[in-house]
Design an enzyme around this catalytic site. Structure first.
Site, PDB file in Angstrom:
ATOM      1  N   ASN A  89       0.865  -1.185   0.000  1.00 38.64           N
ATOM      2  CA  ASN A  89       0.000   0.000   0.000  1.00 38.64           C
ATOM      3  C   ASN A  89       0.899   1.231   0.000  1.00 38.64           C
ATOM      4  O   ASN A  89       1.465   1.590   1.032  1.00 38.64           O
ATOM      5  CB  ASN A  89      -0.882  -0.047   1.271  1.00 38.64           C
ATOM      6  CG  ASN A  89      -1.722   1.208   1.435  1.00 38.64           C
ATOM      7  OD1 ASN A  89      -1.823   2.028   0.528  1.00 38.64           O
ATOM      8  ND2 ASN A  89      -2.334   1.351   2.610  1.00 38.64           N
ATOM      9  N   LYS A  98       0.128   4.236  -0.308  1.00 41.17           N
ATOM     10  CA  LYS A  98      -0.553   5.413   0.265  1.00 41.17           C
ATOM     11  C   LYS A  98      -0.340   6.633  -0.647  1.00 41.17           C
ATOM     12  O   LYS A  98      -0.187   6.468  -1.856  1.00 41.17           O
ATOM     13  CB  LYS A  98      -0.090   5.660   1.702  1.00 41.17           C
ATOM     14  CG  LYS A  98      -0.254   4.394   2.557  1.00 41.17           C
ATOM     15  CD  LYS A  98      -0.158   4.645   4.027  1.00 41.17           C
ATOM     16  CE  LYS A  98      -0.334   3.335   4.774  1.00 41.17           C
ATOM     17  NZ  LYS A  98      -0.287   3.465   6.208  1.00 41.17           N
ATOM     18  N   HIS A 136      -9.639   1.258   4.965  1.00 35.89           N
ATOM     19  CA  HIS A 136      -8.377   1.465   5.690  1.00 35.89           C
ATOM     20  C   HIS A 136      -8.639   2.424   6.856  1.00 35.89           C
ATOM     21  O   HIS A 136      -9.456   3.355   6.726  1.00 35.89           O
ATOM     22  CB  HIS A 136      -7.329   2.037   4.738  1.00 35.89           C
ATOM     23  CG  HIS A 136      -5.958   2.024   5.334  1.00 35.89           C
ATOM     24  ND1 HIS A 136      -5.556   2.947   6.268  1.00 35.89           N
ATOM     25  CD2 HIS A 136      -4.921   1.173   5.169  1.00 35.89           C
ATOM     26  CE1 HIS A 136      -4.313   2.668   6.636  1.00 35.89           C
ATOM     27  NE2 HIS A 136      -3.910   1.589   5.985  1.00 35.89           N
ATOM     28  N   GLU A 167      -7.090   4.857   7.921  1.00 38.82           N
ATOM     29  CA  GLU A 167      -6.882   6.276   7.589  1.00 38.82           C
ATOM     30  C   GLU A 167      -8.126   6.855   6.908  1.00 38.82           C
ATOM     31  O   GLU A 167      -8.449   8.022   7.092  1.00 38.82           O
ATOM     32  CB  GLU A 167      -5.636   6.419   6.691  1.00 38.82           C
ATOM     33  CG  GLU A 167      -4.366   6.178   7.495  1.00 38.82           C
ATOM     34  CD  GLU A 167      -3.208   5.587   6.706  1.00 38.82           C
ATOM     35  OE1 GLU A 167      -3.240   5.610   5.467  1.00 38.82           O
ATOM     36  OE2 GLU A 167      -2.262   5.096   7.359  1.00 38.82           O
ATOM     37  N   GLU A 195      -5.459  -4.784  10.674  1.00 39.75           N
ATOM     38  CA  GLU A 195      -4.446  -3.754  10.884  1.00 39.75           C
ATOM     39  C   GLU A 195      -4.754  -3.009  12.177  1.00 39.75           C
ATOM     40  O   GLU A 195      -5.547  -2.047  12.169  1.00 39.75           O
ATOM     41  CB  GLU A 195      -4.452  -2.761   9.722  1.00 39.75           C
ATOM     42  CG  GLU A 195      -4.188  -3.387   8.380  1.00 39.75           C
ATOM     43  CD  GLU A 195      -3.638  -2.369   7.386  1.00 39.75           C
ATOM     44  OE1 GLU A 195      -2.526  -2.575   6.914  1.00 39.75           O
ATOM     45  OE2 GLU A 195      -4.311  -1.366   7.125  1.00 39.75           O
ATOM     46  N   GLY A 212       2.196   2.507  10.821  1.00 40.47           N
ATOM     47  CA  GLY A 212       3.153   3.613  10.670  1.00 40.47           C
ATOM     48  C   GLY A 212       3.841   4.014  11.959  1.00 40.47           C
ATOM     49  O   GLY A 212       4.469   5.070  12.015  1.00 40.47           O
ATOM     50  N   SER A 245       3.246  -1.797  10.498  1.00 38.93           N
ATOM     51  CA  SER A 245       4.695  -1.835  10.751  1.00 38.93           C
ATOM     52  C   SER A 245       5.317  -3.187  10.442  1.00 38.93           C
ATOM     53  O   SER A 245       6.252  -3.614  11.118  1.00 38.93           O
ATOM     54  CB  SER A 245       4.994  -1.390  12.187  1.00 38.93           C
ATOM     55  OG  SER A 245       4.579  -0.054  12.376  1.00 38.93           O
TER      56      SER A 245
HETATM   57  P1  PGA Z   1       2.655   0.506   7.683  1.00 36.01           P
HETATM   58  O1  PGA Z   1       1.201   0.665   7.042  1.00 36.01           O
HETATM   59  O2  PGA Z   1       3.228  -0.780   7.153  1.00 36.01           O
HETATM   60  O3  PGA Z   1       3.421   1.709   7.217  1.00 36.01           O
HETATM   61  O4  PGA Z   1       2.472   0.465   9.164  1.00 36.01           O
HETATM   62  C1  PGA Z   1       0.371  -0.452   6.818  1.00 36.01           C
HETATM   63  C2  PGA Z   1      -0.946   0.007   6.239  1.00 36.01           C
HETATM   64  O5  PGA Z   1      -1.443   1.052   6.662  1.00 36.01           O
HETATM   65  O6  PGA Z   1      -1.510  -0.651   5.358  1.00 36.01           O
END
Ligand code: PGA
Length: 256
Positions: A9, A11, A98, A100, A170, A176, A216
């Site tokens: 992803n 983003k 997601h 976010e 997640e 992140g 992460s």
């Molecule tokens: P990250 O994000 O690996 O940077 O923690 C994962 C995601 O949001 O899909």
């Protein structure tokens, strides 16, 4: 036996040139892997989708996914991108829900269920994200929160439509932040989700559905998390922007 899946992803990152460089490097590195057993999915921002789908491969090195889609089929929805548009670009997957998007764009379970509907109508696979906040885990409500997200976003589907779905667990506190769920925490939640699916759709569907871990996940911890019996791969954010790290995660998944 479920093949592992590693989805990247990206983003809202990278210029067009940077995206092109990343694809070139990914292709070089993936091509070197003669017998990669995991499925790779790349989810770039909308404007770069064609950069990834516009390839003729002898062997399919990856599939392409979007990061979001409209809940509507078509029409006067300025700024939106429909699943049928994505499908017409050979995009087969789409991340839905997601954290976010739930947080910054106020996406509700009802909206997400509509997005899932539009995707399966277009024969695409939703990568449906679920996960609890830190305070929800700390107050021991994590299982209940995820149960509701799964039920409200997906359980209106019939078994055939549900068969197209991937779920990504997640935990929001792990995204992140550099703080991964422990392999035991991931396994507990993945087994819980698979059990919900089993009760609703039966053994065959539950044994087949792929449940990815995200948050992460990187080249240093992928094997530990992916080797859990109910973890079928990962949804990778930050580490998917570095070809070397991402391909290392794919190799690790492929060796399990
Ligand atoms: P990250 O994000 O690996 O940077 O923690 C994962 C995601 O949001 O899909």
């Amino acid at each position: 036996m479920r093949n592992k899946i590693v989805a990247g992803n990206w983003k809202m990152n990278l210029s067009f040139n940077e995206a092109q460089e990343l694809v070139d490097e990914l292709l070089d590195r993936l091509e070197e892997q003669e017998d990669l057993k995991c499925e790779v999915i790349l989810c770039p921002p909308f404007p770069y989708l064609e950069l990834l789908t516009d390839f003729e491969f002898d062997v399919q090195l990856y599939n392409v996914g979007a990061q979001n889609c409209a809940a509507y089929e078509k029409g006067a929805y300025t700024g939106e991108v429909s699943p049928s548009m994505l499908k017409s670009l050979d995009v087969d997957y789409c991340i839905v829900g997601h954290s976010e998007r739930r947080k910054y764009f106020n996406e509700t379970d009802a909206m997400l269920a509509e997005k899932v509907n539009r995707l399966v109508e277009n024969e695409m696979s939703p990568i449906f994200c679920v996960g609890e906040l830190l305070e929800e885990r700390e107050s021991n409500r994590h299982l209940e929160v995820v149960r509701q997200q799964v039920e409200q976003g997906l359980f209106h589907l019939n078994a055939e439509a549900f068969g197209k779905v991937l779920i990504a667990y997640e935990p929001v506190w792990a995204i992140g932040t550099g703080k991964t769920a422990t392999p035991d925490q991931a396994q507990e939640m993945h087994a819980f989700i698979r059990d919900l699916v089993r009760k609703k759709y039966g053994d065959k569907v539950a044994d087949k559905i792929r449940i990815l871990y995200g948050g992460s996940c990187n080249a240093g911890n992928a094997t530990a998390v992916f080797s859990q019996p109910d973890v079928d791969g990962g949804l990778i954010g930050g580490a998917s922007l570095k070809a070397e790290d991402f391909v290392s995660i794919c190799i690790q998944a492929s060796q399990l």
